[in-house]
Design a protein around this motif. Sequence first.
Motif, PDB file in Angstrom:
ATOM      1  N   GLU A   1       0.840  -1.191   0.000  1.00 30.18           N
ATOM      2  CA  GLU A   1       0.000   0.000   0.000  1.00 30.18           C
ATOM      3  C   GLU A   1       0.876   1.242   0.000  1.00 30.18           C
TER       4      GLU A   1
ATOM      5  N   HIS B   1      -4.407   6.909   0.222  1.00 24.41           N
ATOM      6  CA  HIS B   1      -3.676   5.649   0.258  1.00 24.41           C
ATOM      7  C   HIS B   1      -4.251   4.710  -0.781  1.00 24.41           C
TER       8      HIS B   1
ATOM      9  N   HIS C   1      -5.254   0.814  -2.244  1.00 23.94           N
ATOM     10  CA  HIS C   1      -5.676  -0.539  -1.873  1.00 23.94           C
ATOM     11  C   HIS C   1      -5.209  -1.485  -2.973  1.00 23.94           C
TER      12      HIS C   1
ATOM     13  N   SER D   1     -11.415   0.750   5.451  1.00 24.24           N
ATOM     14  CA  SER D   1     -11.488  -0.297   6.465  1.00 24.24           C
ATOM     15  C   SER D   1     -11.651   0.372   7.833  1.00 24.24           C
TER      16      SER D   1
ATOM     17  N   ASP E   1      -8.614   2.200   8.567  1.00 30.74           N
ATOM     18  CA  ASP E   1      -8.565   3.450   7.801  1.00 30.74           C
ATOM     19  C   ASP E   1      -9.322   4.549   8.543  1.00 30.74           C
TER      20      ASP E   1
HETATM   21 ZN   LIG Z   1      -7.339   1.342   3.368  1.00 31.64          ZN
END
Ligand SMILES: [Zn+2]
Length: 122
Positions: A23, A70, A72, A80, A83
């Motif tokens: 990531e 960011h 994925h 998530s 996150d």
């Molecule tokens: Zn994420």
Amino acid sequence: MFEIKKATLEAVALAAKNTYPNEFIALLSSTKNDEVIDEFVLLPSVYGKTFSRIRLDLMPYDSSVRGSIHSHPGSYASPSKADLRAFKAMGEIHLIIANPFTLDKVRAFDKTGKELSLKVIE
Ligand SMILES: [Zn+2]
């Protein structure tokens, strides 16, 4: 509403692609201190296969920081639970770019995970 310069978004997309399968994560900022994002800031980060983490202790105290982006490695650009926890510490707008890291795979969220509209400008 937030806007992002196309060149900035393309640069981030390329960085995300180059970081794959890990990531990628960076901060987003506005050099004019408004809602136009025109710069991304790399900080010492831990890039992992399932998460990335910015060293928030090294985050500049800088009001130009608007949020984060960011990547994925998978094809879903949804935040998530981890996150959402991280979003709270990093500003108002959070972008996620999913595989294959094209501009149409970018989604924007506020710090609670509600989707925001993001306008890409020249
Ligand atoms: Zn994420």
